[in-house]
Design a protein around this motif. Structure first.
Motif, mmCIF file in Angstrom:
data_model
loop_
_atom_site.group_PDB
_atom_site.id
_atom_site.type_symbol
_atom_site.label_atom_id
_atom_site.label_comp_id
_atom_site.label_asym_id
_atom_site.label_seq_id
_atom_site.Cartn_x
_atom_site.Cartn_y
_atom_site.Cartn_z
ATOM 1 N N SER A 1 0.864 -1.123 -0.013
ATOM 2 C CA SER A 1 0.158 -0.088 0.022
ATOM 3 C C SER A 1 0.762 1.207 -0.036
ATOM 4 O O SER A 1 1.851 1.115 0.607
ATOM 5 C CB SER A 1 -0.847 0.065 1.062
ATOM 6 O OG SER A 1 -0.100 -0.162 2.569
ATOM 7 N N ALA A 2 0.086 2.275 -0.560
ATOM 8 C CA ALA A 2 1.124 3.666 -0.476
ATOM 9 C C ALA A 2 1.403 4.028 0.707
ATOM 10 O O ALA A 2 0.366 4.046 1.720
ATOM 11 C CB ALA A 2 0.368 4.513 -1.518
ATOM 12 N N SER A 44 1.180 6.398 4.119
ATOM 13 C CA SER A 44 0.131 7.640 4.287
ATOM 14 C C SER A 44 0.349 8.256 5.609
ATOM 15 O O SER A 44 1.312 7.770 6.396
ATOM 16 C CB SER A 44 -1.173 7.094 4.341
ATOM 17 O OG SER A 44 -1.166 5.900 5.541
ATOM 18 N N ALA A 92 -2.909 10.335 1.585
ATOM 19 C CA ALA A 92 -1.749 9.711 0.880
ATOM 20 C C ALA A 92 -0.771 10.700 0.637
ATOM 21 O O ALA A 92 -0.851 11.900 0.712
ATOM 22 C CB ALA A 92 -1.971 9.196 -0.433
ATOM 23 N N THR A 110 2.130 12.229 -1.314
ATOM 24 C CA THR A 110 2.377 12.451 -2.926
ATOM 25 C C THR A 110 3.627 13.106 -2.907
ATOM 26 O O THR A 110 4.184 13.241 -4.133
ATOM 27 C CB THR A 110 1.131 12.876 -3.436
ATOM 28 O OG1 THR A 110 0.870 14.356 -2.777
ATOM 29 C CG2 THR A 110 -0.043 12.069 -3.247
#
Length: 145
Positions: A47-48, A50, A56, A58
């Motif tokens: 998973s990205a 966070s 999230a 970025t």
């Protein structure tokens, strides 16, 4: 491998095979024709990263690892052994099929690249630890005019 996994010439039940071109090759292959394939091992989902609050990350700066001193102090949870185990299972399947010496192992991607016949590809697709099998695309140089 038994024919029960492949009930008829028009049907194909192995979920690991990806791509219409590869499926067509498996159905139409005659004898010792081979294709270069990429065998991807099963890997745990990723998973990205966070922030607290569920947003999230970025920004590339926020994705950079912390300084080395901070890393030494941090307790890192042990990663599960899914990928290494899957790679070993695929390696055993390649050895059983006599492809071990021809296969190129890529631990970074969790994959093998090998030239295999349709029968060997079917066997590999049914092997434990295989997530996907795709054709290895060959790229050619395009001359600039």
């Amino acid at each position: 491998m038994s024919d029960a996994a492949f009930p008829a010439k028009g049907e194909f039940l192995v979920a690991a095979i990806r791509g219409a071109e590869l499926i067509a090759f498996l159905h139409e292959s005659q004898g010792d024709q081979t294709r270069s394939i990429i065998i991807e091992s099963a890997r745990p989902p990723v998973s990205a990263p966070s922030r607290p609050g569920g947003k999230a990350i970025t920004s590339p700066r926020e994705m950079l690892p912390p300084p080395a001193a901070a890393l030494r102090k941090r307790r890192v949870p042990k990663a599960d052994g899914t990928a290494p185990v899957a790679m070993e299972e695929i390696g055993q399947a390649l050895k059983r099929l006599g492809l071990e010496g021809l296969a190129r192992r890529n631990d970074l991607n969790g994959a093998f690249v090998v030239e295999a016949t349709a029968a060997q590809i079917r066997e590999l697709a049914a092997a434990p630890g295989v997530q996907a099998i795709r054709l290895n695309r060959r790229h050619r140089n395009v001359r600039k005019s």
